[in-house]
Design a protein around this motif. Structure first.
Motif, PDB file in Angstrom:
ATOM      1  N   ALA A 195      63.099  54.831 -15.422  1.00 40.87           N
ATOM      2  CA  ALA A 195      62.248  54.006 -15.939  1.00 40.87           C
ATOM      3  C   ALA A 195      62.278  52.481 -15.349  1.00 40.87           C
ATOM      4  O   ALA A 195      63.412  52.291 -14.988  1.00 40.87           O
ATOM      5  N   GLY A 196      61.098  51.872 -15.012  1.00 42.06           N
ATOM      6  CA  GLY A 196      60.777  50.938 -14.560  1.00 42.06           C
ATOM      7  C   GLY A 196      60.512  50.875 -12.978  1.00 42.06           C
ATOM      8  O   GLY A 196      60.402  52.013 -12.554  1.00 42.06           O
ATOM      9  N   GLU A 197      60.371  49.916 -12.362  1.00 42.97           N
ATOM     10  CA  GLU A 197      60.104  49.999 -10.814  1.00 42.97           C
ATOM     11  C   GLU A 197      61.203  50.664 -10.046  1.00 42.97           C
ATOM     12  O   GLU A 197      62.488  50.307 -10.081  1.00 42.97           O
ATOM     13  N   LEU A 198      60.796  51.540  -9.178  1.00 43.61           N
ATOM     14  CA  LEU A 198      61.511  52.286  -8.434  1.00 43.61           C
ATOM     15  C   LEU A 198      62.102  51.261  -7.095  1.00 43.61           C
ATOM     16  O   LEU A 198      61.499  50.250  -6.488  1.00 43.61           O
ATOM     17  N   ARG A 199      63.555  51.502  -6.833  1.00 46.31           N
ATOM     18  CA  ARG A 199      64.231  50.554  -5.797  1.00 46.31           C
ATOM     19  C   ARG A 199      64.160  51.618  -4.477  1.00 46.31           C
ATOM     20  O   ARG A 199      64.053  50.661  -3.272  1.00 46.31           O
ATOM     21  N   ASP A 200      64.404  52.679  -4.403  1.00 49.85           N
ATOM     22  CA  ASP A 200      64.768  53.337  -3.173  1.00 49.85           C
ATOM     23  C   ASP A 200      63.297  54.206  -2.702  1.00 49.85           C
ATOM     24  O   ASP A 200      62.975  55.295  -3.297  1.00 49.85           O
ATOM     25  N   SER A 201      62.758  53.585  -1.651  1.00 56.53           N
ATOM     26  CA  SER A 201      61.643  54.406  -1.228  1.00 56.53           C
ATOM     27  C   SER A 201      61.849  55.459  -0.416  1.00 56.53           C
ATOM     28  O   SER A 201      60.959  56.382   0.000  1.00 56.53           O
ATOM     29  N   THR A 202      63.107  55.798  -0.041  1.00 51.99           N
ATOM     30  CA  THR A 202      63.386  57.121   0.672  1.00 51.99           C
ATOM     31  C   THR A 202      63.298  58.346  -0.321  1.00 51.99           C
ATOM     32  O   THR A 202      63.091  59.520   0.038  1.00 51.99           O
ATOM     33  N   LEU A 203      63.018  58.068  -1.852  1.00 53.40           N
ATOM     34  CA  LEU A 203      63.057  59.288  -2.635  1.00 53.40           C
ATOM     35  C   LEU A 203      61.894  59.788  -2.822  1.00 53.40           C
ATOM     36  O   LEU A 203      60.823  58.809  -2.602  1.00 53.40           O
ATOM     37  N   ILE A 204      61.514  61.093  -3.119  1.00 57.80           N
ATOM     38  CA  ILE A 204      60.322  61.589  -3.768  1.00 57.80           C
ATOM     39  C   ILE A 204      59.947  61.177  -5.123  1.00 57.80           C
ATOM     40  O   ILE A 204      61.030  61.514  -5.828  1.00 57.80           O
ATOM     41  N   ALA A 205      58.827  60.532  -5.584  1.00 59.30           N
ATOM     42  CA  ALA A 205      58.814  60.135  -6.883  1.00 59.30           C
ATOM     43  C   ALA A 205      57.511  60.677  -7.483  1.00 59.30           C
ATOM     44  O   ALA A 205      56.497  60.813  -6.898  1.00 59.30           O
ATOM     45  N   LYS A 206      57.725  61.061  -8.528  1.00 56.76           N
ATOM     46  CA  LYS A 206      56.527  61.401  -9.400  1.00 56.76           C
ATOM     47  C   LYS A 206      56.353  60.896 -10.780  1.00 56.76           C
ATOM     48  O   LYS A 206      57.150  60.938 -11.539  1.00 56.76           O
ATOM     49  N   ARG A 207      55.230  60.148 -10.910  1.00 58.29           N
ATOM     50  CA  ARG A 207      54.799  59.226 -12.233  1.00 58.29           C
ATOM     51  C   ARG A 207      54.746  60.303 -13.297  1.00 58.29           C
ATOM     52  O   ARG A 207      53.733  61.044 -13.294  1.00 58.29           O
ATOM     53  N   VAL A 208      55.363  60.093 -14.379  1.00 57.63           N
ATOM     54  CA  VAL A 208      55.032  61.066 -15.593  1.00 57.63           C
ATOM     55  C   VAL A 208      54.593  60.493 -16.961  1.00 57.63           C
ATOM     56  O   VAL A 208      54.450  60.979 -17.736  1.00 57.63           O
ATOM     57  N   GLY A 209      54.493  59.141 -17.030  1.00 58.53           N
ATOM     58  CA  GLY A 209      54.054  58.157 -17.983  1.00 58.53           C
ATOM     59  C   GLY A 209      54.417  56.826 -17.951  1.00 58.53           C
ATOM     60  O   GLY A 209      55.183  56.389 -17.047  1.00 58.53           O
ATOM     61  N   ILE A 210      54.301  56.194 -19.052  1.00 58.11           N
ATOM     62  CA  ILE A 210      54.638  54.834 -19.267  1.00 58.11           C
ATOM     63  C   ILE A 210      55.616  54.584 -20.588  1.00 58.11           C
ATOM     64  O   ILE A 210      55.069  55.141 -21.731  1.00 58.11           O
ATOM     65  N   ALA A 211      56.542  53.996 -20.703  1.00 59.10           N
ATOM     66  CA  ALA A 211      57.464  53.677 -21.854  1.00 59.10           C
ATOM     67  C   ALA A 211      57.219  52.182 -22.182  1.00 59.10           C
ATOM     68  O   ALA A 211      57.309  51.356 -21.727  1.00 59.10           O
ATOM     69  N   CYS A 212      56.209  52.453 -23.415  1.00 63.97           N
ATOM     70  CA  CYS A 212      55.831  51.179 -23.823  1.00 63.97           C
ATOM     71  C   CYS A 212      56.834  50.454 -24.878  1.00 63.97           C
ATOM     72  O   CYS A 212      56.967  51.252 -25.827  1.00 63.97           O
TER      73      CYS A 212
END
Length: 297
Positions: free
Chosen positions: A144-161
């Motif tokens: 959760a939150g902004e990602l730090r490691d750009s070498t990883l593959i990321a898939k956004r699944v939602g937002i924690a409000c």
């Protein structure tokens, strides 16, 4: 080293002739003969005695065949095991998630995964540390939150409000609350990660920072939720961990037009050429489960 030459030699011995080996391998007899001759030249030994009627192994040929056949057998078994693994999602999957991500959401995800893929065995590591997935041997992380490691593959699944919640019992006895500024007259249960000195809330038009008295600050989100349920104050909590309590009437959303931060939630995994089936189906299952619970804001 050309293992094709070794494989052809083993097949010749097993088939009993160059012709039979060529038929089984779908190759011309001349090609079979050439490859065996090339293997003998490379090794510097005669492996087969050839006559017009039959083939026979030399002493060194027998020694080479015994080891080569065993080695090729192991290779075929390894390939068969890999093929089976690729066909059916199975094996151990190491997953990490934030310690405060919420028991209910993870339980639902793991239950759904187990029902659909019982051969996948999950090691779940809950930690607030930002693990190096490759170094720690972790297959996938929920972050959760902004990602730090750009070498990883990321898939956004939602937002924690994050929003304000209180129990009906607390609200019945507490002063009326019509705007965020009125929070100063209430007992606010503060989660350390959201700051000790203030809460910042926003709606579609405005953003307000409300100073906090700091009379109760806790670093465990589960404790904040329980204290909110027990009528001990107003909690600033992720909406996904309050959904069932909200539906059951145990909690009420306070100032429903206002919320605090909204953290994007991603599934991340190390970059790799081939995604194994166990990881692929986890990504699919987690996307459906988390997407349904989190929503997009």
């Amino acid at each position: 080293m050309d293992l094709n030459e070794t494989a052809v030699f083993v097949k010749v011995v097993q088939a009993g002739s160059f012709t039979a080996a060529g038929r089984q391998l779908g190759l011309p007899t001349s090609t079979i003969s050439t490859r065996v001759a090339r293997l003998e030249r490379r090794l510097g030994v005669t492996l087969l005695q050839r006559t017009t009627r039959r083939l026979s192994l030399t002493e060194l040929g027998e020694l080479y065949y015994r080891h080569a056949a065993t080695g090729l057998g192991h290779m075929l078994e390894a390939e068969a095991a890999l093929t089976a693994s690729l066909g059916e999602p199975r094996g151990r999957l190491r997953v990490t998630a934030p310690a405060d991500f919420g028991d209910a959401i993870l339980v639902c995800l793991l239950e759904r995964l187990h029902k659909a893929y019982p051969e996948i065995h999950v090691d779940l590591l809950l930690t607030d540390s930002y693990l190096d997935l490759v170094a720690e041997g972790v297959d996938v992380a929920i972050r959760a939150g902004e990602l730090r490691d750009s070498t990883l593959i990321a898939k956004r699944v939602g937002i924690a409000c994050w929003a304000l919640f209180a129990s009906p019992t607390y609200l019945d006895a507490a002063p009326p609350l019509a705007s965020p500024r009125g929070l100063r007259r209430h007992r606010c249960l503060q989660f350390t990660s959201l700051g000790k000195g203030h809460w910042t809330l926003s709606n579609r038009k405005d953003s307000l920072t409300v100073p906090m008295e700091g009379n109760l600050i806790v670093n465990d989100l589960g404790v904040i939720r329980l204290m909110t349920l027990h009528g001990q104050g107003i909690g600033l909590l992720p909406t996904y961990i309050c959904r069932e309590d909200l539906q059951a009437g145990r909690l009420v959303r306070v100032l429903p037009n206002w919320q605090a931060r909204a953290d994007p939630v991603h599934l991340v995994y190390p970059r790799q050429r081939f995604v194994p089936p166990k990881l692929r189906v986890f990504m699919e299952t987690a996307s459906l489960e988390l997407g349904g619970l989190l929503g997009e804001g």
